[in-house]
Design a protein around this motif. Structure first.
Motif, PDB file in Angstrom:
ATOM      1  N   ALA A  40       5.158 -47.708  26.489  1.00 51.09           N
ATOM      2  CA  ALA A  40       5.943 -47.249  25.342  1.00 51.09           C
ATOM      3  C   ALA A  40       7.075 -48.221  25.026  1.00 51.09           C
ATOM      4  N   VAL A  41       7.722 -48.746  26.066  1.00 49.08           N
ATOM      5  CA  VAL A  41       8.790 -49.725  25.867  1.00 49.08           C
ATOM      6  C   VAL A  41       8.218 -50.994  25.238  1.00 49.08           C
ATOM      7  N   GLU A  42       7.088 -51.462  25.751  1.00 53.31           N
ATOM      8  CA  GLU A  42       6.467 -52.665  25.188  1.00 53.31           C
ATOM      9  C   GLU A  42       6.068 -52.453  23.733  1.00 53.31           C
ATOM     10  N   ASP A  43       5.515 -51.290  23.408  1.00 52.26           N
ATOM     11  CA  ASP A  43       5.156 -50.991  22.014  1.00 52.26           C
ATOM     12  C   ASP A  43       6.391 -50.987  21.126  1.00 52.26           C
ATOM     13  N   ALA A  44       7.459 -50.354  21.597  1.00 52.21           N
ATOM     14  CA  ALA A  44       8.696 -50.285  20.809  1.00 52.21           C
ATOM     15  C   ALA A  44       9.340 -51.661  20.675  1.00 52.21           C
ATOM     16  N   ALA A  45       9.202 -52.489  21.697  1.00 54.87           N
ATOM     17  CA  ALA A  45       9.785 -53.831  21.641  1.00 54.87           C
ATOM     18  C   ALA A  45       9.097 -54.682  20.582  1.00 54.87           C
ATOM     19  N   ALA A  46       7.816 -54.452  20.370  1.00 53.27           N
ATOM     20  CA  ALA A  46       7.043 -55.161  19.342  1.00 53.27           C
ATOM     21  C   ALA A  46       7.241 -56.671  19.415  1.00 53.27           C
ATOM     22  N   GLY A  47       7.347 -57.205  20.634  1.00 55.55           N
ATOM     23  CA  GLY A  47       7.476 -58.645  20.813  1.00 55.55           C
ATOM     24  C   GLY A  47       8.890 -59.165  20.672  1.00 55.55           C
ATOM     25  N   ASP A  48       9.849 -58.331  20.277  1.00 58.94           N
ATOM     26  CA  ASP A  48      11.235 -58.765  20.151  1.00 58.94           C
ATOM     27  C   ASP A  48      11.887 -58.857  21.524  1.00 58.94           C
TER      28      ASP A  48
END
Length: 193
Positions: free
Chosen positions: A66-74
């Motif tokens: 979920a954190v990786e999805d929310a980070a969206a590469g940022d």
């Protein structure tokens, strides 16, 4: 694929944002997102706060995705403590859980409430644990608890009444500790400045 662009991009979790300061995005547990936004606004920090569902605490193995999805590469800072999740590589809050950020120590037999949990007790705790459908589980889930401690970020009459209701539903005595948000603010400053 533009490899030059990829080469100049900071490593995820490196703690370096666009201006050379900390990250410009905070991926926050939904239980902390409101407080993170309040602190950032008061301090004049230009950060975007992206919340992920607080119910993930019931499934910590899903927090990293979920954190990786929310980070969206940022490049992000993560407003999670350890919380049972593997968040290696992300700058995050110190401690085992957000209760430590608010100043609590490990206390066997203590069920902690934050302001968020007081406000969302029915949804996150009562229904989240299935106690609305299976009240007989109350004794099973809470048999080893001796008290409820509300770590009060904001001491209002409404939140006090909610904490009292939650403790009564759990059939445990309530203790109130005024914590404020200073611990969370210090941790965010460490991550962002």
């Amino acid at each position: 694929m533009n490899t030059r662009l990829e080469e100049t991009r900071p490593e995820p979790g490196s703690g370096r944002g666009r201006s050379g300061h900390g990250p410009q995005v905070v991926v926050a547990c939904g239980a902390l997102a409101l407080h993170v936004r309040q602190i950032a606004a008061r301090r004049g920090w230009d950060v975007e706060v992206r919340a992920v569902p607080p119910e993930l605490h019931n499934r910590p193995e899903r927090i990293r995705a979920a954190v990786e999805d929310a980070a969206a590469g940022d490049d992000v800072a993560v407003a999670y403590a350890h919380c049972g999740a593997d968040l290696a590589g992300f700058p995050r809050l110190a401690g085992a859980h957000c209760y430590e950020v608010f100043g609590a120590e490990h206390e066997p037999g203590t069920y902690f409430l934050t302001d968020f949990l007081v406000r969302s007790f029915d949804r996150v705790v009562w229904r989240g644990l299935g106690l609305d459908r299976h009240p007989e589980l109350l004794e099973e889930y809470f048999r080893n608890y001796e008290k409820v401690v509300w770590l009060a970020q904001e001491r209002t009459a409404e939140l006090r009444a909610g904490a009292e209701r939650a403790a009564a539903r759990l059939r445990l005595p309530l203790e109130v500790r005024a914590t404020g948000m200073e611990g969370l603010e210090r941790e965010l400053e460490r991550l962002l400045c």
